[in-house]
Design a protein around this motif. Structure first.
Motif, PDB file in Angstrom:
ATOM      1  N   ASP A  57       0.847  -1.201   0.000  1.00 11.88           N
ATOM      2  CA  ASP A  57       0.000   0.000   0.000  1.00 11.88           C
ATOM      3  C   ASP A  57       0.881   1.251   0.000  1.00 11.88           C
ATOM      4  OD1 ASP A  57      -2.269  -1.681   0.409  1.00 11.88           O
ATOM      5  OD2 ASP A  57      -1.897  -1.671   2.572  1.00 11.88           O
ATOM      6  N   ASN A  58       1.961   1.167   0.746  1.00 11.59           N
ATOM      7  CA  ASN A  58       2.887   2.288   0.881  1.00 11.59           C
ATOM      8  C   ASN A  58       3.497   2.664  -0.472  1.00 11.59           C
ATOM      9  OD1 ASN A  58       4.096   4.148   2.649  1.00 11.59           O
ATOM     10  ND2 ASN A  58       5.867   2.840   3.054  1.00 11.59           N
ATOM     11  N   GLN A  59       3.907   1.631  -1.215  1.00 17.40           N
ATOM     12  CA  GLN A  59       4.470   1.875  -2.553  1.00 17.40           C
ATOM     13  C   GLN A  59       3.415   2.486  -3.479  1.00 17.40           C
ATOM     14  OE1 GLN A  59       6.964  -1.551  -4.108  1.00 17.40           O
ATOM     15  NE2 GLN A  59       6.183  -2.454  -2.234  1.00 17.40           N
ATOM     16  N   ASN A  60       2.195   1.942  -3.384  1.00 14.52           N
ATOM     17  CA  ASN A  60       1.124   2.451  -4.249  1.00 14.52           C
ATOM     18  C   ASN A  60       0.864   3.929  -3.979  1.00 14.52           C
ATOM     19  OD1 ASN A  60       0.888  -0.094  -5.300  1.00 14.52           O
ATOM     20  ND2 ASN A  60      -0.907  -0.646  -4.069  1.00 14.52           N
ATOM     21  N   LEU A  61       0.826   4.278  -2.686  1.00 20.78           N
ATOM     22  CA  LEU A  61       0.542   5.670  -2.346  1.00 20.78           C
ATOM     23  C   LEU A  61       1.667   6.591  -2.831  1.00 20.78           C
ATOM     24  CD1 LEU A  61      -1.542   7.495  -0.692  1.00 20.78           C
ATOM     25  CD2 LEU A  61       0.316   7.629   0.975  1.00 20.78           C
ATOM     26  N   ALA A  62       2.904   6.165  -2.621  1.00 19.94           N
ATOM     27  CA  ALA A  62       4.042   7.012  -3.012  1.00 19.94           C
ATOM     28  C   ALA A  62       4.037   7.242  -4.525  1.00 19.94           C
ATOM     29  CB  ALA A  62       5.350   6.362  -2.565  1.00 19.94           C
ATOM     30  N   GLU A  63       3.757   6.186  -5.278  1.00 21.12           N
ATOM     31  CA  GLU A  63       3.746   6.320  -6.736  1.00 21.12           C
ATOM     32  C   GLU A  63       2.609   7.250  -7.178  1.00 21.12           C
ATOM     33  OE1 GLU A  63       4.200   2.683  -8.985  1.00 21.12           O
ATOM     34  OE2 GLU A  63       3.478   3.634 -10.830  1.00 21.12           O
ATOM     35  N   GLU A  64       1.457   7.050  -6.585  1.00 15.70           N
ATOM     36  CA  GLU A  64       0.301   7.886  -6.925  1.00 15.70           C
ATOM     37  C   GLU A  64       0.582   9.360  -6.577  1.00 15.70           C
ATOM     38  OE1 GLU A  64      -3.269   6.702  -4.820  1.00 15.70           O
ATOM     39  OE2 GLU A  64      -4.368   8.466  -5.525  1.00 15.70           O
ATOM     40  N   PHE A  65       1.201   9.564  -5.432  1.00 15.30           N
ATOM     41  CA  PHE A  65       1.521  10.911  -4.944  1.00 15.30           C
ATOM     42  C   PHE A  65       2.475  11.639  -5.901  1.00 15.30           C
ATOM     43  CE2 PHE A  65       4.258  13.231  -1.581  1.00 15.30           C
ATOM     44  CZ  PHE A  65       3.458  14.369  -1.596  1.00 15.30           C
ATOM     45  N   ILE A  66       3.549  10.971  -6.282  1.00 18.37           N
ATOM     46  CA  ILE A  66       4.537  11.598  -7.174  1.00 18.37           C
ATOM     47  C   ILE A  66       3.887  11.949  -8.515  1.00 18.37           C
ATOM     48  CG2 ILE A  66       6.637  11.123  -8.529  1.00 18.37           C
ATOM     49  CD1 ILE A  66       7.704   9.641  -6.035  1.00 18.37           C
ATOM     50  N   LYS A  67       3.082  11.029  -9.029  1.00 17.31           N
ATOM     51  CA  LYS A  67       2.419  11.292 -10.316  1.00 17.31           C
ATOM     52  C   LYS A  67       1.422  12.440 -10.197  1.00 17.31           C
ATOM     53  CE  LYS A  67       3.024   6.740 -12.361  1.00 17.31           C
ATOM     54  NZ  LYS A  67       2.448   5.426 -12.643  1.00 17.31           N
ATOM     55  N   TYR A  68       0.745  12.505  -9.074  1.00 17.04           N
ATOM     56  CA  TYR A  68      -0.224  13.584  -8.848  1.00 17.04           C
ATOM     57  C   TYR A  68       0.477  14.947  -8.848  1.00 17.04           C
ATOM     58  CZ  TYR A  68      -3.951  16.237  -6.432  1.00 17.04           C
ATOM     59  OH  TYR A  68      -4.923  17.157  -6.092  1.00 17.04           O
ATOM     60  N   LEU A  69       1.628  15.006  -8.163  1.00 17.40           N
ATOM     61  CA  LEU A  69       2.369  16.270  -8.094  1.00 17.40           C
ATOM     62  C   LEU A  69       2.798  16.713  -9.492  1.00 17.40           C
ATOM     63  CD1 LEU A  69       4.684  15.786  -4.946  1.00 17.40           C
ATOM     64  CD2 LEU A  69       2.453  16.898  -5.081  1.00 17.40           C
TER      65      LEU A  69
END
Ligand code: 4AD
Ligand code: MG
Length: 478
Positions: A256-268
């Protein structure tokens, strides 16, 4: 007096229909005693002010110099010249602040980034730094937007702390004790009981430990604040004072942690692509020009915008540390002895290794998990193999490590055992251990280095150029 001012960016986005406007800003150039390029920092596009011949006296004309600040009222009309859509035909012009043309360090020409670092108080007034800091702002705004949309609570964790979250000991001491004659204990050591906080304190290296406390109540929190590291690394990727975003999530594992980090970077990235197109185009151009001076093999394969698009449209690669070491050992670079540092299972990968993985091998961001426990912090969750921990680092092309995080060790016995092995005093962290005593939960989090993210998005190459006033070894000017 000032409230009627329009921003240049808004004005340039509107249609010139002869409307009267008042603008304020700084002179970038003044040509032919007639054309002023005025900039107010809202955009890199200057507003062209046209001063009719004879409107101003000789003395006022002389005071319109690069760097001077002006208030101009005039009519917005379609431009007759090429290169801009509108002119302001000035009806009144007031000099708010003079700027001595002989002494003003910023001339209307290209200055090196190194020189601009020495005049960091003025470099905001250049196109490059205008774009960089508008993008930095947009990224900071997007950080809050992302987490707010997900229902995370923004925690302000302390800046002065008595604990060393990473156990690395590279901290700046905070004290009011006198240096020349500090109070001492009988054995000669310094008596910190006499210090301001009644104990030894430092500037924080991370808000994580306090973040974990909050996550075990709110479920999902994030911090976004300054952190300090007294490591003597004089590199283009390290600051002694940098900003970090640290989300912490209860009921969350390493995946879940990896998923959130990837989603976060792409969102930014997506946010900046949508809101700062003009600045990104400028920075992309800047990078392309800078790279023209490099030999072909040192140039980026993609332009800046192309790279950002590629990152948001493709999955990050996910590999284990063990796989990463195998790739390095099989690499032509290793076989040709191109790596300066040793490669074997157990090493803390050096920047040359990380960059090989992302820039040469995968050519995209890579998430590496399952690092040896010996090279990671005490709080990371121990894997069943007894050798590795549920750590994750995200490596980005051109940057290296951009995110560091992990699933946390939520089992009290495992955690205290590891702390003992690593000589981390359990008494001092009693409050941290309490979260494992009262309703412990699987939880995870990560830290994104904000300046490294700004580097990645702007295509700048030195971290000193993406923070307003960099603090690095032997440097704290401004
Ligand atoms: O990997 P780090 O040390 O992780 C932590 O501090 C954890 N407590 C984070 C967490 O799990 N909540 O640092 C996180 C990130 C790095 O990946 C890097 O991007 C950045 O912070 N960073 C630096 N940026 C600039 N200058 C430095 N000296 C940095 N050190 C770390
Ligand atoms: Mg790290």
């Amino acid at each position: 007096m000032f409230n009627k001012r329009v921003k240049v960016k808004d004005l340039l986005a509107s249609e010139p229909t002869g409307q009267e406007v008042t603008v304020m800003g700084w002179v970038r150039t003044f040509r032919n005693n007639q054309f002023i390029a005025l900039n107010d920092g809202s955009t890199n596009n200057n507003l062209q002010i046209v001063v009719e011949l004879g409107m101003l006296d000789e003395n006022t004309l002389k005071r319109i110099t690069t760097g001077a600040s002006l208030k101009v009222t005039g009519k917005a009309v379609p431009s007759l010249g090429k290169g801009q859509k509108m002119d302001i035909n000035a009806t009144s012009l007031e000099i708010l602040g003079d700027s001595d043309a002989e002494k003003f360090p910023l001339q209307p020409k290209k200055h090196s980034l190194e020189f601009l670092r020495e005049i960091a108080h003025l470099r905001f007034r250049t196109n490059t730094f205008g774009s960089v800091f508008r993008v930095r702002h947009a990224l900071a705004f997007a950080v809050h937007k992302f987490f707010n949309e997900k229902g995370f609570v923004y925690m302000h964790t302390p800046i002065v702390t008595a604990s060393d979250a990473e156990g690395a000991g590279e901290m700046f001491r905070v004290t009011t004790l006198p240096f020349d004659n500090p109070p001492r204990n009988e054995d000669g050591t310094i008596n910190f009981k006499e210090d301001f906080f009644g104990r030894s304190t430092n500037l924080t290296v991370s808000g994580q430990l306090e973040g974990e406390l909050a996550a075990t109540a709110f479920s999902e929190i994030y911090t976004f604040g300054p952190t300090f590291r007294a490591e003597n690394s004089n590199t283009a990727r390290h600051l002694a004072e940098f900003w970090m975003i640290e989300p912490e999530m209860a009921f969350c594992d390493i995946e879940d942690n990896q998923n959130l980090a990837e989603e976060f970077i792409k969102y930014l990235i997506r946010h900046v692509m949508e809101h700062n197109r003009e600045d990104l185009e400028f920075l992309s151009q800047r990078l392309a020009e800078e790279e023209k001076q490099l030999p072909q093999d040192k140039r980026s394969e993609m332009g800046l915008i192309e790279k950002l698009e590629f990152v948001i449209n493709n999955d990050f690669e996910r590999i284990t540390y063990t796989e990463a070491i195998d790739i390095l050992l099989q690499s032509p670079a290793y076989k040709k002895k191109k790596f300066q540092y040793e490669v074997k299972w157990g090493i803390d990968m050096q920047s040359e290794h990380e960059r090989y993985l992302v820039e040469k091998h995968f050519k995209k961001p890579v998430i590496v998990t399952g690092y040896p426990k010996e090279i990671k912090a005490f709080y990371m969750r121990q894997n069943d193999d007894g050798k590795t921990v549920a750590a994750m680092d995200i490596l980005a092309p051109g940057i290296g490590e951009i995110v560091g995080g992990s699933q946390r060790e939520e089992r009290l016995d495992k955690l205290t055992e590891r702390m003992k092995e690593m000589h981390i005093p359990a008494e001092e962290l009693w409050w941290y251990l309490d979260t494992r005593r009262y309703g412990t939960v699987p939880h995870a989090g990560f830290g994104l280095g904000f300046e490294r993210m700004v580097l990645f998005v702007t295509g700048m190459t030195n971290i000193r150029d993406v923070i307003a006033f960099p603090r690095t070894p032997k440097n704290a000017e401004f």
